[in-house]
Scaffold this active site. Structure first.
Site, PDB file in Angstrom:
ATOM      1  N   CYS A  35       0.829  -1.213   0.000  1.00 40.76           N
ATOM      2  CA  CYS A  35       0.000   0.000   0.000  1.00 40.76           C
ATOM      3  C   CYS A  35       0.863   1.263   0.000  1.00 40.76           C
ATOM      4  O   CYS A  35       0.342   2.373  -0.034  1.00 40.76           O
ATOM      5  CB  CYS A  35      -0.904   0.027   1.224  1.00 40.76           C
ATOM      6  N   CYS A 105      -0.950   9.931   7.281  1.00 43.77           N
ATOM      7  CA  CYS A 105       0.295   9.502   7.941  1.00 43.77           C
ATOM      8  C   CYS A 105       0.167   9.633   9.459  1.00 43.77           C
ATOM      9  O   CYS A 105       0.688   8.809  10.207  1.00 43.77           O
ATOM     10  CB  CYS A 105       1.483  10.346   7.458  1.00 43.77           C
TER      11      CYS A 105
END
Ligand code: FES
Length: 289
Positions: A35, A105
């Site tokens: 990913c 993130c």
């Protein structure tokens, strides 16, 4: 090219606590190389349950490295129970913000921490577990996770949800359902706020200004930012609210519609039905010349 804060750059070029603890109390893993993002977090506790050491290994972009590094700095020295309350917003705030397209993130950091704590508490698998029904099959994102990023970060658009947890960023087949989840969560919030307003007495001037600012931050600014614009509160005079549109919105020929259908509508919904909004005129005219 992304706009990074100095703190993001610092944590990217000089990441703290990189590596892996050889005999950890908790291990958390999230993401996969396939990913494009992966993070492994390990921590060690002292005999009072405080995190005395924490290390990370990550595969990802500058924001993933900076978010992981920031997370380790935030939780080092914290009692485990307190660390469990750290949100992705705490990580992004610590860094002075992240580009919205990179907010996932910070979510990855929070998920790795949760997985490591679960691993310590129950000896559970160190992999981040999916809880509940999967809404986005392309990225394996559950309804619960989508609800959480919307609620904790006050998201109002599908695009924002994609930026925060990737859901919707593949085939797009789940976008309709994400939109419904946004409407449900934001609707619930609106009901709670309206109830709180009804219960409370008349707002003082300071409370009113605070509520206006909060509504701008939570309900209006994210929509404008998604279109490259922004808004500042200039003044409040009774029920008159004076604002200045910024960025793309300041030069937009449709600014009047934005002012009426978004800014004024949200302030009437969340603050008072008597509110009316004016744009700081001289600046607006100058920009649209
Ligand atoms: S199912 Fe969510 S993007 Fe494909």
């Amino acid at each position: 090219m992304w706009e990074y804060t100095d703190k993001v750059r610092d944590h990217f070029f000089n990441p703290r606590n990189v590596g892996e603890i050889t005999d950890p109390d908790g291990i958390g893993e999230v993401g996969s190389l396939a990913c494009g993002d992966a993070l492994k977090l390990t921590f060690k506790l002292d005999d009072k349950g405080k995190i005395i050491d924490v290390k990370f290994k990550t595969f990802g972009c500058a924001s993933a490295i900076a978010s992981s590094s920031a997370l380790t700095e935030i939780i080092k020295g914290m009692p485990l129970e307190e660390a469990a309350k750290v949100t992705n917003k705490d990580i992004a705030d610590y860094l002075g913000g992240l580009p919205e397209q990179k907010m996932h993130c910070s979510v990855m950091g929070r998920e790795a921490l949760e997985a490591a704590i679960a691993n310590y508490k129950g000896g559970a698998t160190k992999k981040h577990q999916l809880e509940g029904r999967v809404v986005c099959v392309c990225f394996g994102v559950t309804e619960k996770e989508i609800e959480r990023v919307i609620s904790e970060n006050n998201l109002t658009t599908v695009e924002q949800v994609t930026n925060y947890c990737k859901a919707g960023g593949g085939c797009g087949g789940c976008k309709g359902e994400i939109e419904k989840i946004i409407q449900r969560i934001q609707g619930e919030k609106a009901v709670q706020k309206a109830a709180a307003r009804e219960k409370g007495q008349k707002l003082t001037n300071i409370q009113k200004i605070q509520l206006i600012q909060e509504t701008i931050n939570e309900q209006i600014r994210p929509t404008l930012r998604a279109d490259g614009g922004n808004i500042d509160l200039i003044d409040v005079d009774g029920n008159k609210v004076i604002v200045a549109l910024r960025g793309m919105c300041a030069q937009c020929a449709l600014a009047n519609i934005t002012m009426r259908d978004l800014v004024e509508a949200k302030l009437r919904e969340f603050v008072s039905p008597e509110i009316f909004v004016e744009e700081q005129k001289d600046l607006a005219d100058e920009l649209r010349k």
